[in-house]
Motif scaffolding. Structure first.
Motif, mmCIF file in Angstrom:
data_model
loop_
_atom_site.group_PDB
_atom_site.id
_atom_site.type_symbol
_atom_site.label_atom_id
_atom_site.label_comp_id
_atom_site.label_asym_id
_atom_site.label_seq_id
_atom_site.Cartn_x
_atom_site.Cartn_y
_atom_site.Cartn_z
ATOM 1 N N ALA A 69 2.202 4.905 13.462
ATOM 2 C CA ALA A 69 1.301 4.675 12.340
ATOM 3 C C ALA A 69 1.882 3.641 11.393
ATOM 4 C CB ALA A 69 1.070 5.993 11.595
ATOM 5 N N TRP A 70 0.974 3.005 10.635
ATOM 6 C CA TRP A 70 1.425 2.087 9.611
ATOM 7 C C TRP A 70 0.390 1.993 8.507
ATOM 8 C CZ3 TRP A 70 -0.158 0.574 14.408
ATOM 9 C CH2 TRP A 70 -1.211 -0.329 14.496
ATOM 10 N N ILE A 71 0.903 1.621 7.329
ATOM 11 C CA ILE A 71 0.064 1.420 6.150
ATOM 12 C C ILE A 71 0.393 0.028 5.624
ATOM 13 C CG2 ILE A 71 -0.604 2.283 3.883
ATOM 14 C CD1 ILE A 71 0.669 4.999 4.742
ATOM 15 N N LEU A 72 -0.651 -0.743 5.327
ATOM 16 C CA LEU A 72 -0.489 -2.125 4.876
ATOM 17 C C LEU A 72 -0.793 -2.225 3.384
ATOM 18 C CD1 LEU A 72 -0.059 -5.099 5.863
ATOM 19 C CD2 LEU A 72 -2.555 -5.216 6.069
ATOM 20 N N TYR A 73 0.049 -2.988 2.686
ATOM 21 C CA TYR A 73 -0.094 -3.203 1.246
ATOM 22 C C TYR A 73 0.005 -4.703 0.951
ATOM 23 C CZ TYR A 73 1.676 1.610 1.445
ATOM 24 O OH TYR A 73 1.881 2.922 1.752
ATOM 25 N N PRO A 74 -0.483 -5.139 -0.209
ATOM 26 C CA PRO A 74 -0.341 -6.555 -0.552
ATOM 27 C C PRO A 74 1.113 -6.969 -0.807
ATOM 28 C CG PRO A 74 -1.966 -5.483 -2.003
ATOM 29 C CD PRO A 74 -1.325 -4.419 -1.160
ATOM 30 N N SER A 75 1.948 -6.016 -1.268
ATOM 31 C CA SER A 75 3.344 -6.326 -1.598
ATOM 32 C C SER A 75 4.139 -5.029 -1.688
ATOM 33 C CB SER A 75 3.427 -7.050 -2.953
ATOM 34 O OG SER A 75 3.015 -6.166 -3.990
ATOM 35 N N ARG A 76 5.449 -5.159 -1.743
ATOM 36 C CA ARG A 76 6.281 -3.961 -1.915
ATOM 37 C C ARG A 76 6.030 -3.321 -3.280
ATOM 38 N NH1 ARG A 76 12.665 -2.583 -1.166
ATOM 39 N NH2 ARG A 76 12.399 -0.449 -1.879
ATOM 40 N N GLU A 77 5.817 -4.136 -4.281
ATOM 41 C CA GLU A 77 5.570 -3.606 -5.615
ATOM 42 C C GLU A 77 4.296 -2.739 -5.629
ATOM 43 O OE1 GLU A 77 8.297 -6.722 -5.528
ATOM 44 O OE2 GLU A 77 6.182 -6.947 -5.008
ATOM 45 N N VAL A 78 3.248 -3.228 -4.979
ATOM 46 C CA VAL A 78 2.015 -2.448 -4.889
ATOM 47 C C VAL A 78 2.274 -1.180 -4.078
ATOM 48 C CG1 VAL A 78 -0.340 -2.398 -3.973
ATOM 49 C CG2 VAL A 78 0.473 -4.416 -5.207
ATOM 50 N N ARG A 79 3.031 -1.305 -2.988
ATOM 51 C CA ARG A 79 3.357 -0.118 -2.175
ATOM 52 C C ARG A 79 4.058 0.941 -3.005
ATOM 53 N NH1 ARG A 79 8.874 0.932 -0.598
ATOM 54 N NH2 ARG A 79 8.942 1.610 1.519
ATOM 55 N N ASP A 80 5.024 0.529 -3.818
ATOM 56 C CA ASP A 80 5.750 1.494 -4.643
ATOM 57 C C ASP A 80 4.814 2.199 -5.621
ATOM 58 O OD1 ASP A 80 8.043 0.773 -3.272
ATOM 59 O OD2 ASP A 80 8.852 -0.461 -4.903
ATOM 60 N N GLU A 81 3.890 1.462 -6.231
ATOM 61 C CA GLU A 81 2.922 2.050 -7.154
ATOM 62 C C GLU A 81 1.942 2.980 -6.427
ATOM 63 O OE1 GLU A 81 2.868 2.045 -10.517
ATOM 64 O OE2 GLU A 81 4.818 1.090 -10.253
ATOM 65 N N VAL A 82 1.450 2.539 -5.280
ATOM 66 C CA VAL A 82 0.525 3.360 -4.496
ATOM 67 C C VAL A 82 1.205 4.669 -4.099
ATOM 68 C CG1 VAL A 82 -0.697 3.538 -2.274
ATOM 69 C CG2 VAL A 82 -0.903 1.454 -3.654
ATOM 70 N N ASN A 83 2.430 4.580 -3.616
ATOM 71 C CA ASN A 83 3.125 5.796 -3.166
ATOM 72 C C ASN A 83 3.384 6.777 -4.311
ATOM 73 O OD1 ASN A 83 3.046 5.264 -0.456
ATOM 74 N ND2 ASN A 83 5.080 4.373 -0.365
ATOM 75 N N LYS A 84 3.636 6.279 -5.513
ATOM 76 C CA LYS A 84 3.785 7.178 -6.670
ATOM 77 C C LYS A 84 2.492 7.961 -6.887
ATOM 78 C CE LYS A 84 7.084 4.410 -9.275
ATOM 79 N NZ LYS A 84 7.268 3.532 -10.446
ATOM 80 N N LYS A 85 1.373 7.250 -6.823
ATOM 81 C CA LYS A 85 0.071 7.900 -7.020
ATOM 82 C C LYS A 85 -0.227 8.880 -5.887
ATOM 83 C CE LYS A 85 -1.760 3.900 -9.462
ATOM 84 N NZ LYS A 85 -2.667 2.745 -9.367
ATOM 85 N N VAL A 86 0.089 8.481 -4.665
ATOM 86 C CA VAL A 86 -0.166 9.342 -3.501
ATOM 87 C C VAL A 86 0.639 10.640 -3.606
ATOM 88 C CG1 VAL A 86 0.240 9.547 -1.011
ATOM 89 C CG2 VAL A 86 -0.870 7.501 -1.931
ATOM 90 N N MET A 87 1.898 10.537 -3.961
ATOM 91 C CA MET A 87 2.747 11.726 -4.034
ATOM 92 C C MET A 87 2.286 12.696 -5.121
ATOM 93 S SD MET A 87 4.712 11.524 -1.557
ATOM 94 C CE MET A 87 4.003 10.305 -0.477
ATOM 95 N N ALA A 88 1.587 12.196 -6.133
ATOM 96 C CA ALA A 88 1.079 13.056 -7.197
ATOM 97 C C ALA A 88 -0.359 13.509 -6.942
ATOM 98 C CB ALA A 88 1.144 12.303 -8.524
ATOM 99 N N ASP A 89 -0.981 13.009 -5.892
ATOM 100 C CA ASP A 89 -2.379 13.320 -5.624
ATOM 101 C C ASP A 89 -2.532 14.772 -5.168
ATOM 102 O OD1 ASP A 89 -4.995 13.499 -4.194
ATOM 103 O OD2 ASP A 89 -5.064 11.356 -4.646
#
Length: 117
Positions: A69-89
């Motif tokens: 599996a893989w997840i694509l993001y525009p950048s590492r910075e966006v990935r870090d922000e997305v993952n923070k939100k995901v972990m709190a979802d």
């Protein structure tokens, strides 16, 4: 260039349908928080090689299959922000997925892309 989180794991064949439901929910969560793409794939043509292979990498047992599996993001910075939100979802906070696969044998990591087409 984009940023990719990659995952490789073994799941019991008996848990495939449960895993698919879990993956669909994860897909909805990641995409709602800003991922560009979310892909989960079941092994189809992945021989167990003598030296290295996808099944060997995750110590897949006879009654298990491999998920890539893989997840694509525009950048590492966006990935870090997305993952923070995901972990709190709250959609991913339940215990119902705990025994679907052995997370200790999951291989994962983040990758900077250098070719995209």
């Amino acid at each position: 260039m984009s940023y990719v989180d990659g995952f490789l794991l073994a799941i019991p064949k008996a848990n495939i349908e449960t895993y698919k439901k879990m993956a669909q929910q994860a897909n909805e969560v990641w995409m709602s928080h800003g991922a560009l793409a979310y892909v989960e794939a079941l092994a189809d043509d992945v021989p167990y090689s003598e030296t290295t292979s996808f099944p060997r990498a995750v110590q897949a047992k006879d009654d298990e299959t491999v998920v890539f599996a893989w997840i694509l993001y525009p950048s590492r910075e966006v990935r870090d922000e997305v993952n923070k939100k995901v972990m709190a979802d709250p959609r991913l906070q339940g215990e119902e997925w705990r025994d679907v696969f052995d997370g200790k044998r999951m291989i994962y990591g983040g990758f900077e892309t250098f070719i995209e087409s």
